[in-house]
Write a protein that holds these residues in place. Structure first.
Motif, PDB file in Angstrom:
ATOM      1  N   PRO A  73       0.815  -1.223   0.000  1.00 24.60           N
ATOM      2  CA  PRO A  73       0.000   0.000   0.000  1.00 24.60           C
ATOM      3  C   PRO A  73       0.847   1.269   0.000  1.00 24.60           C
ATOM      4  CG  PRO A  73      -0.910  -1.594   1.532  1.00 24.60           C
ATOM      5  CD  PRO A  73       0.415  -2.136   1.103  1.00 24.60           C
ATOM      6  N   ASN A  86      -3.548   0.142  -3.393  1.00 21.82           N
ATOM      7  CA  ASN A  86      -4.130  -0.624  -2.311  1.00 21.82           C
ATOM      8  C   ASN A  86      -3.741  -2.097  -2.456  1.00 21.82           C
ATOM      9  OD1 ASN A  86      -5.288   1.530  -0.998  1.00 21.82           O
ATOM     10  ND2 ASN A  86      -7.262   1.349  -2.007  1.00 21.82           N
ATOM     11  N   GLU A 108     -10.204   8.331   3.062  1.00 24.18           N
ATOM     12  CA  GLU A 108     -10.647   7.913   1.737  1.00 24.18           C
ATOM     13  C   GLU A 108     -10.720   9.105   0.796  1.00 24.18           C
ATOM     14  OE1 GLU A 108     -14.353   6.057   2.660  1.00 24.18           O
ATOM     15  OE2 GLU A 108     -15.447   7.945   2.838  1.00 24.18           O
ATOM     16  N   TYR A 117     -12.717   5.461  -2.446  1.00 22.18           N
ATOM     17  CA  TYR A 117     -11.561   4.575  -2.431  1.00 22.18           C
ATOM     18  C   TYR A 117     -10.780   4.823  -1.145  1.00 22.18           C
ATOM     19  CZ  TYR A 117     -12.736   4.497  -7.398  1.00 22.18           C
ATOM     20  OH  TYR A 117     -13.402   4.404  -8.602  1.00 22.18           O
ATOM     21  N   GLN A 118     -10.600   3.762  -0.380  1.00 24.41           N
ATOM     22  CA  GLN A 118      -9.891   3.884   0.893  1.00 24.41           C
ATOM     23  C   GLN A 118      -8.388   4.016   0.653  1.00 24.41           C
ATOM     24  OE1 GLN A 118     -10.884   0.821   3.694  1.00 24.41           O
ATOM     25  NE2 GLN A 118      -9.407   1.497   5.227  1.00 24.41           N
ATOM     26  N   TRP A 120      -5.311   2.856   2.017  1.00 23.33           N
ATOM     27  CA  TRP A 120      -4.787   1.848   2.930  1.00 23.33           C
ATOM     28  C   TRP A 120      -3.478   2.283   3.571  1.00 23.33           C
ATOM     29  CZ3 TRP A 120      -6.384  -3.093   4.501  1.00 23.33           C
ATOM     30  CH2 TRP A 120      -7.626  -3.504   3.987  1.00 23.33           C
TER      31      TRP A 120
END
Length: 232
Positions: A73, A86, A108, A117-118, A120
């Motif tokens: 990540p 990610n 996000e 979209y996170q 990470w």
């Protein structure tokens, strides 16, 4: 005397991307890989019967997952786009397609299409936020005590007043960060969004690519392990 040629825009050096990763995830990933390698190779070379094959299948399954969730990540922030790597996907978002960057229990990025979209590699640390708030409160308290001491010193006058600040003056203030590291990263990304969101070179489409280099070996290890367990 000769004059240097003017560089064309295409030949102008571009700023390098800012790369954001989680130091704790990197350290944890290296330690996990070391343990898995130690146990796995011991079983491969010292095990008997089916143990070496089970160890091999387990390593093929587990190692890509460990890499995916710890070492892989990262967030790459450039002048024109944000690239989010990610565990199983790589998302490319031109700044013109980014609607906002949100921080809650996770960080996000929200595209203008509404997709989220996170990030990470930028995990939220509630403990870090608490520490930052404590430092901020202490700094404010120290500043207040410094002001009181200054007023008292001025009131008494004389040369002795110069020592009235003690450890609570400018040199005694809390100098630690008053923002959690992940929150500071999000502030940096928001600053880039505000500055580059309308730029012509920062327009385009959102791209999403699956990380088959992680998915393929993980599936292969899972299939091999399943076969060994079924046929055992």
């Amino acid at each position: 005397m000769t004059t240097p040629d003017h560089q064309s825009p295409a030949s102008q050096p571009t700023a390098k991307d800012r790369i954001y990763r989680s130091p704790m995830a990197l350290v944890g990933g290296v330690l996990l890989l070391a343990v898995i390698g130690w146990l796995g190779f011991d079983a491969l070379f010292q095990g008997h019967g089916r143990a070496p094959w089970l160890a091999l299948a387990g390593m093929i399954l587990i190692v890509p997952l460990v890499i995916a969730f710890t070492l892989r990540p990262a967030v790459f922030a450039g002048e024109d786009r944000l690239r989010v790597r990610n565990p199983f996907r790589v998302i490319g978002l031109p700044w013109g397609e980014v609607a906002s960057l949100r921080s809650g229990y996770s960080n996000e990025v929200v595209a203008k299409s509404g997709r989220k979209y996170q990030l990470w590699s930028v995990p939220v640390s509630l403990r870090g936020r608490k520490k930052a708030e404590m430092r901020k409160s202490r700094a404010a308290a120290d500043a207040g005590r410094g002001g009181v001491q200054a007023r008292r010193s001025l009131g008494f006058g004389g040369m002795g007043g110069m020592g009235g600040f003690g450890g609570t003056g400018a040199a005694g203030l809390q100098t630690g960060p008053t923002r959690a590291e992940s929150d500071q990263v999000m502030d940096d990304l928001r600053e880039l969004l505000d500055r580059r969101g309308e730029a012509e070179s920062a327009q385009g489409e959102v791209t999403v690519r699956w990380a088959y280099e992680v998915i393929a070996p993980t599936l292969a290890g899972a299939v091999l392990l399943l076969i060994l367990l079924v046929t055992g």
